[in-house]
Design a protein around this motif. Structure first.
Motif, short mmCIF file in Angstrom:
data_model
loop_
_atom_site.label_atom_id
_atom_site.label_comp_id
_atom_site.label_asym_id
_atom_site.label_seq_id
_atom_site.Cartn_x
_atom_site.Cartn_y
_atom_site.Cartn_z
N UNK A 191 -16.10 -20.50 -15.56
CA UNK A 191 -15.40 -19.22 -15.58
C UNK A 191 -16.35 -18.09 -15.16
N UNK A 192 -17.60 -18.21 -15.53
CA UNK A 192 -18.61 -17.21 -15.18
C UNK A 192 -18.88 -17.22 -13.68
N UNK A 193 -18.95 -18.40 -13.09
CA UNK A 193 -19.35 -18.51 -11.68
C UNK A 193 -18.18 -18.46 -10.70
N UNK A 194 -17.09 -19.17 -11.01
CA UNK A 194 -15.99 -19.23 -10.04
C UNK A 194 -14.70 -18.58 -10.55
N UNK A 195 -14.61 -18.29 -11.84
CA UNK A 195 -13.41 -17.65 -12.38
C UNK A 195 -12.57 -18.58 -13.24
N UNK A 196 -11.45 -18.05 -13.74
CA UNK A 196 -10.62 -18.78 -14.69
C UNK A 196 -9.78 -19.87 -14.04
N UNK A 197 -9.91 -20.05 -12.73
CA UNK A 197 -9.16 -21.14 -12.08
C UNK A 197 -9.53 -22.49 -12.65
N UNK A 198 -10.68 -22.58 -13.31
CA UNK A 198 -11.07 -23.83 -13.97
C UNK A 198 -10.06 -24.22 -15.05
N UNK A 199 -9.30 -23.25 -15.58
CA UNK A 199 -8.29 -23.54 -16.59
C UNK A 199 -7.12 -24.34 -16.03
N UNK A 200 -7.01 -24.42 -14.71
CA UNK A 200 -5.94 -25.22 -14.12
C UNK A 200 -5.99 -26.68 -14.56
N UNK A 201 -7.21 -27.18 -14.78
CA UNK A 201 -7.34 -28.55 -15.27
C UNK A 201 -6.76 -28.69 -16.68
N UNK A 202 -6.81 -27.61 -17.45
CA UNK A 202 -6.36 -27.65 -18.84
C UNK A 202 -4.85 -27.53 -18.96
N UNK A 203 -4.25 -26.53 -18.28
CA UNK A 203 -2.81 -26.37 -18.43
C UNK A 203 -2.05 -27.51 -17.76
N UNK A 204 -2.63 -28.09 -16.72
CA UNK A 204 -1.96 -29.21 -16.07
C UNK A 204 -1.78 -30.38 -17.03
N UNK A 205 -2.62 -30.46 -18.06
CA UNK A 205 -2.51 -31.54 -19.04
C UNK A 205 -1.16 -31.51 -19.75
N UNK A 206 -0.59 -30.33 -19.95
CA UNK A 206 0.71 -30.28 -20.63
C UNK A 206 1.80 -30.93 -19.80
N UNK A 207 1.75 -30.73 -18.48
CA UNK A 207 2.73 -31.34 -17.59
C UNK A 207 2.52 -32.86 -17.55
#
Length: 530
Positions: free
Chosen positions: A73-89
């Motif tokens: 998140x510090x280096x590239x931004x919150x797009x790393x959270x895409x791996x997390x929310x995709x888990x719900x799907x």
């Protein structure tokens, strides 16, 4: 800030050592009375949904997650959270299409499931691949992440020495206690971990000037989940292709995650537990990702993103709170290491030892599982110097390794679940073509750098080649007997029968409604942060 000098007060050390003693004792108590393989490897198939959900999160959130998410998140931004929310799907899909067939098969391991669907050679390949990934990705990266933080407290120790201490501590109750001990301790550790993350988030935002300050001062591109296709973090095409592929492997086929759900007492408990884990994934944006974003304002000149999480702990938190957060960090390490050790030892025992010696007694299988845990522990420690030398970002290291290795396995599972014509010949051809493509792309993208392609898009290419190989190869040999495979596939008739049954149940017990609500909440979250 890379020269941060970390220290802890006496109260903090008391909290940490009290946690370590308590969690090991709890694991040993939970291990009592386990005499056969079902007890040791699948917790007697008696787990309920709260335990499964918390254990899934405890296995998933490791030191790698805490350090990697904040650093990314510090280096590239919150797009790393895409791996997390995709888990719900993925977990919703898992509950509908995959889990019924897995639990109906009564297998001990996911490679065993592939053997029943295809052949023994496929089982051995997948089992060997999983054990390899458990060592070089799951366990070694978790140990490395833990060592990064504790290196600040013990600068005279080498990273591998710190990793060895962590591995031995987690391996003790894993080897003795089996899956039941792992899951019982994971429940406690997940609660502690999430609570500790609240402290990190609170103090990070407070130091940065508050929520509004972070939202207004940080580059908007780093606060966006949906990124353009040239984004180095998570390009949008990779988000809709590569991320779901990696998510399907991780949540649906990876032994150390699937084993928790395979221990469910009923199909309903397996489903509810999986969806509960999906619910717990969503707050990670606020507890583990956005604190890394706040750190952009607090520490604008950090040279390495992986230093964000340790710096937040030792630079911001008061005495006592540091101890709680370090205990939570240890909880993440212990639960993740213990789960991978137990699952990898299950594969060694059930997919190799029992295969070679079918007459082994239940006691012998448990003994082999314990020995395998100790061997895997040593191998994971030995891999630490490799990660230290080659991994610029811990999070990117993990995702990249998986992207080149696992798409062929996903192709085999999906073809096997939904296409009755898929057979062992097709599976072998798909596996060979997909693996060869993965090796080639790894060389030209990651080693020689002669091809500019994001690893998430490479994962999609590898999957497409493997799936095409499965389909084409399956027409070169007769279709498998329907009697052999029908219990291992998703069937619309079963789905329709279940639909009728669900109409007689209370709405709050309807897993499909639960899954729909979960996906709806996820969609709103993604839309807000798009």
């Amino acid at each position: 800030m890379d020269t941060l000098q970390a220290s802890m007060a006496g109260l903090d050390w008391i909290i940490v050592f009290g946690y370590l003693a308590g969690i090991i004792l709890l694991g040993l108590i939970a291990s009592r009375g386990q005499t056969d393989a079902k007890d040791y490897f699948l917790a007697s198939r008696a787990a309920t949904w709260p335990t499964i959900g918390l254990a899934l999160i405890g296995s998933n959130i490791s030191a790698t997650t805490l350090i990697g998410l904040a650093g990314a998140a510090y280096t590239i931004g919150i797009s790393v959270f895409n791996y997390e929310w995709m888990a719900t799907v993925i977990l919703a899909i898992y509950c509908i299409f995959v889990l019924p067939a897995v639990l109906r098969s009564q297998v001990y391991t996911m490679p065993e499931f592939l053997e029943r669907r295809y052949s023994g050679s496929i089982r051995l390949y997948f089992s060997g691949l999983t054990i390899f990934l458990n060592i070089v990705v799951d366990t070694a990266s978790t140990l490395f992440g833990g060592a990064i933080l504790f290196k600040l407290l013990f600068p005279s120790l080498a990273l591998w020495e710190i990793a060895a201490i962590l591995a031995v501590t987690a391996g003790l109750y894993t080897a003795l206690g089996g899956l039941r001990a792992v899951m019982v301790t994971e429940v406690v550790q997940t609660v502690l971990l999430l609570g500790a993350s609240v402290f990190i988030a609170y103090f990070a935002f407070d130091k940065a000037g508050g929520w509004n300050q972070v939202m207004s001062q940080v580059d908007p591109e780093k606060l966006s989940l949906i990124r353009p296709n040239d984004d180095p973090g998570v390009p949008w095409f990779g988000l809709i292709t590569g991320v779901p592929l990696l998510g399907f492997y991780f949540w649906c086929t990876n032994q150390f995650m699937a084993q928790r759900v395979m221990s469910a007492k009923t199909l309903d408990h397996g489903r509810w537990g999986s969806l509960f884990a999906g619910v717990l994934k969503l707050p990670i944006l606020f507890l583990m990702v956005l604190p890394g974003t706040a750190a952009i304002l607090i520490y604008p000149n950090l040279e390495k993103g992986d230093m964000v999480y340790p710096t937040l702990i030792f630079d911001l938190l008061p005495v006592g709170i540091v101890g709680i957060v370090i205990a939570g960090f240890l909880a993440a390490i212990m639960s993740s290491i213990a789960s991978t050790f137990n699952s990898a030892s299950t594969l060694v025992t059930m997919d190799f030892a029992r295969k070679l010696a079918p007459t082994l007694s239940q006691a012998a299988l448990v003994r082999i599982g314990r020995i395998a845990t100790l061997v895997l522990m040593v191998l994971s420690i030995a891999w630490i110097p490799v990660i230290e030398k080659h991994a610029d970002s811990l999070w990117q290291y993990i995702q990249a390794v998986l992207a080149y290795a696992v798409p062929p396995i996903v192709a085999l599972f999906l073809a096997g679940l939904f296409w009755k014509r898929a057979n062992a010949t097709g599976a072998r051809i798909g596996l060979v073509l997909g693996t060869a493509t993965g090796i080639y792309l790894f060389i030209v993208i990651a080693v020689t750098e002669t091809l500019n392609m994001h690893f998430l898009i490479a994962a999609c290419v590898i999957f497409a080649v493997a799936l095409a190989g499965v389909v084409a190869g399956s027409f070169l040999a007769p279709a498998p007997s329907l009697d052999q495979i029908e219990t291992l596939m998703w069937k619309k008739a079963d789905y329709d029968a279940e639909t009728a049954h669900l109409r007689t149940q209370p709405l709050w017990q309807n897993y499909r409604l639960q899954a729909l609500v979960l996906i709806g909440i996820t969609a709103v979250l993604v839309w807000v942060w798009r």
